[in-house]
Design a protein around this motif. Sequence first.
Motif, mmCIF file in Angstrom:
data_model
loop_
_atom_site.group_PDB
_atom_site.id
_atom_site.type_symbol
_atom_site.label_atom_id
_atom_site.label_comp_id
_atom_site.label_asym_id
_atom_site.label_seq_id
_atom_site.Cartn_x
_atom_site.Cartn_y
_atom_site.Cartn_z
ATOM 1 N N MET A 1 0.789 -1.155 0.073
ATOM 2 C CA MET A 1 0.006 -0.099 0.097
ATOM 3 C C MET A 1 1.048 1.155 -0.114
ATOM 4 N N GLU A 2 0.624 2.056 -0.986
ATOM 5 C CA GLU A 2 1.246 3.426 -0.775
ATOM 6 C C GLU A 2 0.902 4.385 0.240
ATOM 7 N N LYS A 3 1.869 5.078 0.524
ATOM 8 C CA LYS A 3 1.895 6.371 1.692
ATOM 9 C C LYS A 3 0.594 6.929 1.591
ATOM 10 N N GLU A 4 0.101 7.628 0.516
ATOM 11 C CA GLU A 4 -1.334 8.210 0.464
ATOM 12 C C GLU A 4 -2.374 7.405 0.586
ATOM 13 N N ASP A 5 -2.387 6.312 0.185
ATOM 14 C CA ASP A 5 -3.368 5.174 0.238
ATOM 15 C C ASP A 5 -3.600 4.988 1.651
ATOM 16 N N ILE A 6 -2.565 4.933 2.571
ATOM 17 C CA ILE A 6 -2.632 4.464 3.997
ATOM 18 C C ILE A 6 -3.133 5.779 4.673
ATOM 19 N N ARG A 7 -2.699 6.769 4.193
ATOM 20 C CA ARG A 7 -3.111 8.281 4.945
ATOM 21 C C ARG A 7 -4.664 8.244 4.823
ATOM 22 N N ARG A 8 -5.101 8.006 3.680
ATOM 23 C CA ARG A 8 -6.532 8.049 3.356
ATOM 24 C C ARG A 8 -7.216 7.113 4.257
ATOM 25 N N LYS A 9 -6.817 5.854 4.121
ATOM 26 C CA LYS A 9 -7.426 4.743 4.832
ATOM 27 C C LYS A 9 -7.581 5.012 6.330
ATOM 28 N N VAL A 10 -6.467 5.769 7.062
ATOM 29 C CA VAL A 10 -6.480 5.895 8.184
ATOM 30 C C VAL A 10 -7.516 7.050 8.486
ATOM 31 N N LYS A 11 -7.401 8.021 7.765
ATOM 32 C CA LYS A 11 -8.244 9.371 7.946
ATOM 33 C C LYS A 11 -9.591 8.961 8.078
ATOM 34 N N ASN A 12 -10.158 7.939 6.970
ATOM 35 C CA ASN A 12 -11.373 7.500 6.902
ATOM 36 C C ASN A 12 -11.946 6.783 8.172
ATOM 37 N N LEU A 13 -11.113 5.851 8.710
ATOM 38 C CA LEU A 13 -11.457 5.073 9.835
ATOM 39 C C LEU A 13 -11.370 6.018 11.207
ATOM 40 N N ARG A 14 -10.502 7.168 11.293
ATOM 41 C CA ARG A 14 -10.537 8.005 12.288
ATOM 42 C C ARG A 14 -11.836 8.943 12.238
ATOM 43 N N SER A 15 -12.165 9.335 11.168
ATOM 44 C CA SER A 15 -13.333 10.212 11.051
ATOM 45 C C SER A 15 -14.771 9.565 11.364
ATOM 46 N N MET A 16 -14.764 8.127 11.586
ATOM 47 C CA MET A 16 -15.919 7.215 11.981
ATOM 48 C C MET A 16 -15.811 6.976 13.579
ATOM 49 N N LEU A 17 -14.917 7.387 14.153
ATOM 50 C CA LEU A 17 -14.787 6.921 15.722
ATOM 51 C C LEU A 17 -15.744 8.161 16.304
ATOM 52 N N LEU A 18 -16.403 7.542 17.510
ATOM 53 C CA LEU A 18 -17.530 8.218 18.318
ATOM 54 C C LEU A 18 -16.459 8.905 19.386
ATOM 55 N N ASP A 19 -17.053 10.264 19.765
ATOM 56 C CA ASP A 19 -16.100 10.837 21.143
ATOM 57 C C ASP A 19 -15.880 9.887 22.160
ATOM 58 N N ALA A 20 -16.895 8.918 22.713
ATOM 59 C CA ALA A 20 -16.376 7.901 23.906
ATOM 60 C C ALA A 20 -15.483 6.762 23.123
ATOM 61 N N GLU A 21 -15.309 6.524 21.945
ATOM 62 C CA GLU A 21 -14.471 5.646 21.670
ATOM 63 C C GLU A 21 -12.994 6.191 21.546
ATOM 64 N N LYS A 22 -12.943 7.637 21.103
ATOM 65 C CA LYS A 22 -11.731 8.202 21.232
ATOM 66 C C LYS A 22 -11.097 8.613 22.686
ATOM 67 N N GLU A 23 -12.041 8.583 23.505
ATOM 68 C CA GLU A 23 -11.459 9.010 24.869
ATOM 69 C C GLU A 23 -11.029 7.585 25.350
ATOM 70 N N LYS A 24 -11.818 6.635 25.295
ATOM 71 C CA LYS A 24 -11.555 5.337 25.764
ATOM 72 C C LYS A 24 -10.177 4.844 25.118
#
Length: 191
Positions: A1-24
């Motif tokens: 996987m290329e760097k930009e693909d990884i950045r995109r994938k992680v960005k999408n996953l982080r955007s789906m996190l709920l505040d409670a999940e982030k805090e935990k």
Amino acid sequence: MEKEDIRRKVKNLRSMLLDAEKEKAAEAVFSKLEETAAFLLADHIMMYHSLEDELSTIKFLAKWKNKKHFYLPRVNGVNLEILPYDETRLELGAFHIEEPQGDNMIDPEDLDLIVVPGVAYDRKGNRLGRGKGFYDRLLANVQATKIGVGYEFQLFDEIPSEPHDIRMDAVITQTGCIIIHDISPHKKQGI
């Protein structure tokens, strides 16, 4: 996987996190950090002031600010300057990150431990940042223990790396701690 693909994938996953999940997740990661000898024995620690999509450091800094000497980075051109953490002297700086103010910079060589944010890490300690190279330039010139922190989905089996990329000594996620190199606090003295 290329760097930009990884950045995109992680960005999408982080955007789906709920505040409670982030805090935990932040509580779990920084609890694991607190258990390491590198943290327990370190006195001078560089942290980061978290962005919305990073593990929050706010509670951790508040918990330990009177027991450890914390420092934060400040962008100066293409480099990072290191200044003492003081929550009353933070201002929005480059890239909309709260940065310490003043002129009392310290020599990065005085740091015992650097807690490094990243977009992704791999099991060999490679780190993928946001692409500006700030941390790689800083980390290339320090002996401090370098611990990357992130969510479990930011850990990959392998990410692309280049010769100038600086590896982490350990990576901590909410499910565990991967030790890549010796993270004893005395490694810079050769002990």
